[in-house]
Design an enzyme around this catalytic site. Sequence first.
Site, mmCIF file in Angstrom:
data_model
loop_
_atom_site.group_PDB
_atom_site.id
_atom_site.type_symbol
_atom_site.label_atom_id
_atom_site.label_comp_id
_atom_site.label_asym_id
_atom_site.label_seq_id
_atom_site.Cartn_x
_atom_site.Cartn_y
_atom_site.Cartn_z
ATOM 1 N N GLU A 429 -48.335 -115.639 -69.109
ATOM 2 C CA GLU A 429 -48.519 -117.103 -69.020
ATOM 3 C C GLU A 429 -47.629 -117.762 -67.980
ATOM 4 O O GLU A 429 -47.062 -118.829 -68.195
ATOM 5 C CB GLU A 429 -48.271 -117.753 -70.391
ATOM 6 N N GLY A 430 -47.510 -117.118 -66.828
ATOM 7 C CA GLY A 430 -46.587 -117.584 -65.805
ATOM 8 C C GLY A 430 -45.263 -116.892 -66.003
ATOM 9 O O GLY A 430 -44.617 -117.043 -67.046
#
Length: 561
Positions: A429-430
């Site tokens: 997620e990043g």
Amino acid sequence: MTYAAPVEDMRLTLRAVAGIEGEAAELADQILGEAAKFAEGELAPLNPVGDRVKSVLENGVVRTPPGFREAYRKFVEAGWMGLSCDPEHGGQGLPLALATPVIEMWNSACMAWALCPLLTHGAINMLEAHGSPEQKERYLGKLVSGEWAGTMNLTEAQAGSDLGALRTRAVPEGDHYRITGQKIFITYGDHDYSDNIIHMVLARTPDAPPGSRGISLFLVPKILPDGVRNDLRPLRLEEKLGIHASPTCVMSYGDDGGAIGWRIGEENRGLEAMFTMMNSERLLVGLQGVAIAERAYQQALDYARTRVQGRPIGGGRPTGGDGAVPPIVRHPDVRRMLLTMRAGTEAMRALAYYAAAAIDRSRAEAEPEARFRAERRADLLIPVLKAWATDLGVEIASTGVQIHGGMGYIEETGAAQHLRDARIAPIYEGTNGIQANDLVGRKLARDGGEAARELFAEIAASLDGLPLRAELAAGLAALEDATAYLVAADPAEAAAGSAPYLTLFGTVLGGWLLARVAAAGGKSKRAVAGIYAEHYLARAPGYLPAVKGGAAIVGFDPDLL
């Protein structure tokens, strides 16, 4: 060693930092008790099985390891998926803060299994916020029940984290679009848990502007509303370091003319809608850091209590005086490692529950200004939780291997699995560098640090009634200094100092919340908080030079690396 849900710690933390009291606390007791039974009895035994057997792709169909599908069906039958979802769509409407410890249990028990409902949670949140009335009517009920699962399709091989470089195409055709392209790293992109999988896919329309401004979001079901299989398929499953039972798919869309999908929200504003899903996932991925740390701690503690080796330091005799070799838990350095594992885990848990409660407040506030401030607080906390907790989760899982000694490096003990599984969370997620850049480049920059200073003032005002007052004051002073520096710094220099800043932020915030838990708990909680002060909070001022060292990093010639 299996898993025992730390229900008492969860209850105390909910009360101390999330404000779950009275009737809500009584309901929490019932829910946590039932969730613990499911996590311990159904999910935890699957963890080593999934690590050994793995998911496989056979004749175009993904098959999960033995027991995984059956556990998911029991999960759906019990109604666990909709715990914090809107009752309008079949959910139970409970606070996210109350659902958070339940999700922690799933991930401690078997993270590879829990990734499927974790992604469905994000899809639900995104559809609730951005879906059309027709999309909500058709899909939310099945997703909330868990009968259908959801995925997130962002990454492409040539783009990585640079979503502006994606090439997947979406061509309009009547009331729908034809999607063509490939996506990589799609967690649970295909599986045998549910009859249908609802893919959330980022793509470009024909006349879209370049970069991230030209991205739209599409709902692309595996099975179309008329019962026909859509034009999408998994090409292969990735061989991974950990979470072997979780099928990470390379997905192909449109091999036979184009997968049918429907746009969610406005054209060219898909990234904005997808960020709703990503922020939901970032909270839960941060929680995975807590969950794996808890599982690693429990296993290390069990091993230390049963493994006998050495003699007491200082010439003392073992308990009982019979000359028997003591378990290694009696050695000071082993106790040090165990206590730092426990203190770090409890601080992370406090931050996760606090962040969930902040999101609850942002949804509950009726007055616009109060809602704005609550949303701003939640936005500030999310990157800190995601990055700090997942980095610390890896550190704690690694310490768990160390306590096992050579046996920790041997797969049969299971300690190595926790470290391998934990390692994906700082990337999900990043990456955590992206989280740090978000914290400094967006969350601080957008209001000149006002939201951060508001939180710091709240911490300062509470110190007189808390343990760790002196250590927290020193950490807070360093955090305030670092914040003022970054707000005024050149953007590139601020980015270069963002990762140590986030670690400083998480360390101080975790210490403050752990102190609140200790104040509400007993003697053992205060002792754990003291360990946190000595082994974590004491580092806080030391992060300041790295935060301010951005100029040297930016000015360093990369050819000399």
